[in-house]
Design a protein around this motif. Sequence first.
Motif, PDB file in Angstrom:
ATOM      1  N   THR A   1       0.299  -0.865   0.163  1.00  0.00           N
ATOM      2  CA  THR A   1      -0.142  -0.351   0.242  1.00  0.00           C
ATOM      3  C   THR A   1       0.335   1.261  -0.186  1.00  0.00           C
ATOM      4  O   THR A   1       1.555   1.026   0.386  1.00  0.00           O
ATOM      5  CB  THR A   1      -0.795   0.026   1.019  1.00  0.00           C
ATOM      6  OG1 THR A   1      -1.651  -1.296   1.413  1.00  0.00           O
ATOM      7  CG2 THR A   1      -2.135   1.204   1.149  1.00  0.00           C
TER       8      THR A   1
ATOM      9  N   ASN B   1      -0.645   4.485  -0.653  1.00  0.00           N
ATOM     10  CA  ASN B   1      -1.769   5.595  -0.252  1.00  0.00           C
ATOM     11  C   ASN B   1      -1.788   5.789   0.761  1.00  0.00           C
ATOM     12  O   ASN B   1      -1.804   5.330   2.048  1.00  0.00           O
ATOM     13  CB  ASN B   1      -2.688   5.667  -0.802  1.00  0.00           C
ATOM     14  CG  ASN B   1      -3.723   6.689  -0.467  1.00  0.00           C
ATOM     15  OD1 ASN B   1      -4.319   6.946   0.760  1.00  0.00           O
ATOM     16  ND2 ASN B   1      -4.718   6.815  -1.511  1.00  0.00           N
TER      17      ASN B   1
ATOM     18  N   VAL C   1      -3.764   7.405   3.325  1.00  0.00           N
ATOM     19  CA  VAL C   1      -5.060   7.106   4.089  1.00  0.00           C
ATOM     20  C   VAL C   1      -4.937   6.173   3.661  1.00  0.00           C
ATOM     21  O   VAL C   1      -5.093   5.538   5.506  1.00  0.00           O
ATOM     22  CB  VAL C   1      -6.094   7.979   3.397  1.00  0.00           C
ATOM     23  CG1 VAL C   1      -7.235   7.206   4.372  1.00  0.00           C
ATOM     24  CG2 VAL C   1      -5.632   9.180   3.351  1.00  0.00           C
ATOM     25  N   PHE C   2      -4.505   4.464   3.303  1.00  0.00           N
ATOM     26  CA  PHE C   2      -5.292   3.528   3.186  1.00  0.00           C
ATOM     27  C   PHE C   2      -3.935   2.638   4.130  1.00  0.00           C
ATOM     28  O   PHE C   2      -4.249   1.733   4.810  1.00  0.00           O
ATOM     29  CB  PHE C   2      -5.155   3.107   1.936  1.00  0.00           C
ATOM     30  CG  PHE C   2      -5.979   3.413   1.312  1.00  0.00           C
ATOM     31  CD1 PHE C   2      -7.040   4.004   1.405  1.00  0.00           C
ATOM     32  CD2 PHE C   2      -6.018   3.150  -0.461  1.00  0.00           C
ATOM     33  CE1 PHE C   2      -8.399   3.779  -0.066  1.00  0.00           C
ATOM     34  CE2 PHE C   2      -6.664   2.847  -2.024  1.00  0.00           C
ATOM     35  CZ  PHE C   2      -7.777   4.272  -0.709  1.00  0.00           C
TER      36      PHE C   2
ATOM     37  N   SER D   1      -3.068   4.210   6.781  1.00  0.00           N
ATOM     38  CA  SER D   1      -3.383   3.938   8.395  1.00  0.00           C
ATOM     39  C   SER D   1      -4.536   3.284   8.677  1.00  0.00           C
ATOM     40  O   SER D   1      -3.870   2.649   9.592  1.00  0.00           O
ATOM     41  CB  SER D   1      -3.538   5.421   8.326  1.00  0.00           C
ATOM     42  OG  SER D   1      -4.168   6.003   9.726  1.00  0.00           O
ATOM     43  N   ASN D   2      -5.372   3.251   7.459  1.00  0.00           N
ATOM     44  CA  ASN D   2      -5.949   2.200   7.766  1.00  0.00           C
ATOM     45  C   ASN D   2      -5.995   0.584   7.580  1.00  0.00           C
ATOM     46  O   ASN D   2      -6.629   0.063   8.842  1.00  0.00           O
ATOM     47  CB  ASN D   2      -6.900   2.242   6.130  1.00  0.00           C
ATOM     48  CG  ASN D   2      -8.113   3.609   6.550  1.00  0.00           C
ATOM     49  OD1 ASN D   2      -8.540   4.597   7.308  1.00  0.00           O
ATOM     50  ND2 ASN D   2      -8.179   4.203   5.482  1.00  0.00           N
ATOM     51  N   VAL D   3      -5.061   0.081   6.925  1.00  0.00           N
ATOM     52  CA  VAL D   3      -4.227  -1.139   7.468  1.00  0.00           C
ATOM     53  C   VAL D   3      -4.017  -0.909   8.702  1.00  0.00           C
ATOM     54  O   VAL D   3      -3.624  -2.743   9.033  1.00  0.00           O
ATOM     55  CB  VAL D   3      -3.393  -1.365   6.308  1.00  0.00           C
ATOM     56  CG1 VAL D   3      -2.695  -2.824   6.724  1.00  0.00           C
ATOM     57  CG2 VAL D   3      -3.988  -1.264   4.601  1.00  0.00           C
TER      58      VAL D   3
END
Length: 643
Positions: free
Chosen positions: A10, A12, A14-15, A17-19
């Motif tokens: 990943t 991105n 934002v992605f 941080s989500n992961v």
Amino acid sequence: MLLITVLENTTNPVFISNVQDALVVAISGVENPAERNRAILSAYTSKKALREKLLGVIPRVGGDDALKLVTSEFNTQKGAAKDMAFKALTQWKDQSVSNQLYAIALGTVTKYKADAFTAYVSKIGKSKLNPDQKLLQLRKIMILAATPDQKKQVIQALKGNRTFLTLVFVAKYLDEPAIGSDAAWVAMDIAMPPSGSKEGMFGEEVRVILNKCIGVIAGNDSQYARENMRNWLAAMPKDPGFVSMFNGKDLTGWKGLVENPIARAKMTEEELAQKQAAVDLTVPESWAVKDGMIVFNGKGNNLCSVKDYGDFEMWVDWRITKNGDSGIYLRGTPQVQIWDTSRLDAGAQVGSGGLYNNSKNQSKPSRLADNAIGDWNTFYIKMIGERVTVVLNGVTVVDNVIMENYWDRAIPIFPSGAIELQAHGTDLGFRDIYVHEIKAENIGLSVQEQADGFVSLFNGKNLDGWVGNKVDYCADNGELLVEPTGKGGSGNLYTEKEYADFAFRFEFQLTPGANNGIGIRAPLEGDAAYAGMEIQVLDNTAPMYANLQKYQYHGSVYGVIPARREFLKPVGEWNEEEIWIQGTRIRVTLNGTVIVDGDIAEASKNGTIDHNDHPGLKRTSGHIGFLGHGSVLRFRNVRVKTL
């Protein structure tokens, strides 16, 4: 773990941080600590390109292995890698990282020192450490404070840390212009009664501190704060509270040791004075004051308080070195133990705080609560009669245990004696030594009760102040035990003094079928239920009492005013009760619920409900008593306030 692969691929932000969030949840859900971090730490070690992303996860998960890895990275890496490891340490989930942050703040790399200091203070301040430990850890970092702002950080982290030693520590900064007001707000918060409570700190030391706070506090609502402090100063108990035994400058109030209490008692005044003068000359060879501490150099004898103490509570901080061995003598008797817990050959692995010289009663602490060698520890010690409680670093390690008389085991410990700092061949230090002498009339009283004028009627040690049956009633473990010796035995125990209008408070513990009573305005002769008044003490739930008259159940003014039922706690639990009487008005409150509220004159004007003569209803004063009916039960915290 699939999420690690997803994180690796990943890009991105934002992605990413989500992961990372998902990884934290997944890892935290693994129950076995040994397995929890295995995958993520393995990935960190094997996938160098993934390390920065994983450092956004590891601090939030924590764990010993993870902390060891990140600490190693900080110590061995350079440049950006070192910076990332440091950032991870400052973002650690809890105070387990405090030793690493302290070492960095203490170190020589200026780049990291200030942020390490701030992170340390934040972790400790927000931690769930008990108040004693929190103070010790924040005092440790305060030594490294290089600016007023850093001192302010430490002071503010102590807000709400309600211990006497915290108050004393914070008050030291009231005279520093840059942080004096901040210290005043925190000191006020510690000393004043919390919201919804009337239990504030008291004593001359507290009075001096609050008066100083009034003078330096500033900012919004400061006028309101001053008024609150003035109100508490006017209302606080007159008790002197905790008094310093050590002025931080010299050994005023201390003296050398002359033999032991029994040997001293056999000496003439002249002989004792001569020996005392001789040993006092040797004190400077062993004991000194350095940086606000009493220090011992490892050679010489005990240091003794000039004053003798009976019942008391005390605070003292202590620190030992490798293989250290010391203790606190109470009333001239050894000892509350202090030692290096690594001394397995001496059995020191059990920890400090035990009553080392006990042979029959508990001698070992209930658990290990020592801090590391070289770090400071805090004792809170309470001694009432022959029973001692010891709290080490916020953990109770000795709970109301009898301290035996080491000098003569055939007799109880002496009623008074010196507090001694033990010399045992190793260097050590003591600081912040405060003692509060506990008066018999204050035993068991809350701060508010002292301020309101209550006095204790039972000292927990003996039946001083009482007359009557001193066979079936006795002091036991700080409680008043009623244990009839004969078949169906009874007998009453009365106060020596007489009382007219009063509030009488006590706690009681029933046994199955227990029956007793509280006599009020009673004479010493005759049946107190009629010659005075009896407030019933009874196990309402016992089958044998299923068919009693309503005026015979617990809390009733016997034969006169029945009490509401169903407010006793289960048999074996402690109940709280207050009997309030003024003139002919009487009120009985059980466990916070009023169960009797009436007028004895009104209730008996047409005759009592038991149809018996109660001449005692016309008495305006008399003794308070426990009225035995052959049952085993216990009372404690017995106190009274004259109205």
